[in-house]
Design a protein around this motif. Structure first.
Motif, PDB file in Angstrom:
ATOM      1  N   THR A   5      18.963  15.735 126.498  1.00 31.37           N
ATOM      2  CA  THR A   5      18.302  14.863 127.277  1.00 31.37           C
ATOM      3  C   THR A   5      16.735  15.173 127.155  1.00 31.37           C
ATOM      4  N   GLN A  29      16.308   9.105 120.842  1.00 31.75           N
ATOM      5  CA  GLN A  29      16.299   8.509 122.288  1.00 31.75           C
ATOM      6  C   GLN A  29      14.709   7.944 122.577  1.00 31.75           C
ATOM      7  N   ASP A  34      12.813   7.699 125.830  1.00 35.71           N
ATOM      8  CA  ASP A  34      12.778   8.014 127.203  1.00 35.71           C
ATOM      9  C   ASP A  34      12.011   6.956 128.226  1.00 35.71           C
ATOM     10  N   ALA A  61      27.637  10.408 128.452  1.00 32.82           N
ATOM     11  CA  ALA A  61      26.742  11.285 128.946  1.00 32.82           C
ATOM     12  C   ALA A  61      27.303  12.612 129.473  1.00 32.82           C
TER      13      ALA A  61
END
Length: 128
Positions: free
Chosen positions: A55, A74, A76, A100
């Motif tokens: 992440t 990704q 954000d 996740a």
């Protein structure tokens, strides 16, 4: 609460491309996750990790079978994780799941047990 919604699956011919999206924007606790990943499961086979990303920190893992063809990324701002799939092969056909993990040990080879939250899946079918 972490809610993951996949989209972007479909049917393509071999050599084609698809981009899968995993929308986590409906989550109220996405900040508590450490890793996001894409898994896939073909009929009669176990669910396998395809690509994972921390992440905060970048790409962690690609399965050997997809290296050089798939890219995980990704956004954000959108709380969205993508899987760009190029040069698709019939053996890539499967249900693809976004997942996740809160585990601090979510790096390395991804296993289903490390991932707590799962989307509903999106089907990818590649014809020869």
């Amino acid at each position: 609460q972490v809610v993951l919604v996949e989209s972007g699956g479909g049917s393509v011919q071999a050599g084609g491309s698809l981009r899968l999206s995993c929308d986590a924007s409906r989550s109220t606790a996405i900040f508590s996750t450490n890793c996001m990943g894409w898994f896939r499961q073909a009929p009669g086979k176990e669910r396998e990790g395809v690509a994972t990303i921390r992440t905060i920190g970048g790409v962690l893992f690609y399965a050997d079978s997809v290296k050089g063809r798939f890219t995980i990324s990704q956004d954000d701002a959108k709380n969205t994780v993508y899987l760009q799939m190029n040069s698709l092969k019939p053996e890539d056909s499967a249900m693809y799941y976004c997942a996740a993990s809160r585990s601090l040990g979510c790096g390395g080879i991804p296993t289903v047990s490390k991932y707590t939250y799962w989307g509903q899946g999106t089907q990818v079918t590649v014809s020869s």
